[in-house]
Write an enzyme that holds these catalytic residues in place. Sequence first.
Site, PDB file in Angstrom:
ATOM      1  N   ASP A 134      39.893  27.787  33.406  1.00  0.00           N
ATOM      2  CA  ASP A 134      38.758  28.226  32.722  1.00  0.00           C
ATOM      3  C   ASP A 134      38.138  27.132  31.786  1.00  0.00           C
ATOM      4  OD1 ASP A 134      38.089  30.311  34.906  1.00  0.00           O
ATOM      5  OD2 ASP A 134      38.833  31.821  33.251  1.00  0.00           O
ATOM      6  N   ASP A 144      33.917  30.500  39.542  1.00  0.00           N
ATOM      7  CA  ASP A 144      33.601  31.555  39.262  1.00  0.00           C
ATOM      8  C   ASP A 144      31.857  32.123  39.050  1.00  0.00           C
ATOM      9  OD1 ASP A 144      36.265  32.525  38.342  1.00  0.00           O
ATOM     10  OD2 ASP A 144      36.018  31.827  36.390  1.00  0.00           O
TER      11      ASP A 144
END
Length: 168
Positions: free
Chosen positions: A121, A143
Site C-alpha cells: 500500500d 483497493d
Amino acid sequence: MTRRTYIPLGVIAGLIVLAADQGSKWWVMHVLDLPERQQIVLLPVLNLTWVRNAGVTFGLLNGLGSWGHVVLAAVSLSVVAALGVWLRRAESAVVATAIGAIAGGAIGNVIDRVRYGSVVDFIHAHLGTPWGDLSWYVFNVADAAIVCGVAALIIDSQFSRRRQEKSA
C-alpha cells in the site's frame, strides 16, 4: 445486446485494473524507491507512504500468523471465481465493468500476498481541519478499484430497482 457480450468488457476492465495496480506498485518500489524513502509528500493532502498490509481492508485480520497470506489469497481467489460466475450473468455494461474492476483489484492484491507475503500500500490521503487531522488508511490502486466497483454496483442496483418499480 445479449448478456454474453458483457463478458469481454468485464475482462478488459479487470486486466486494466490489474496492470495499473501492479505497474504502480513496481514503480513506487523500484523507480521511486519508496521502501527506502518511506514517504514522499506530493500535495498538502496526499502523500506516498510505504506500508505493507498483512491483513485485509484497514489492516483487519493482521494476526492470522505465518499462513495468513495464503488463507487470505485463497479466500480472495474464491471471491474472484464467484465474480466470474456473476460476470457471466451481468445484464449491463456498468455491472460488467464493476465486476471486472473488483476482480482485477482482488487479483492484484493476491499477487502481492503470494510474492511478498503482504499487500503493498502506498497512497495516503489526509486533511488537516480545525478539529484535528483526518487521515484515511494507506491504500493502493487495487483497493481503490474494489471500492469504486462496489460503489458502482450499489448505485446501479438502486437505479435498477427504481426502473423496475416504475415499469411494474
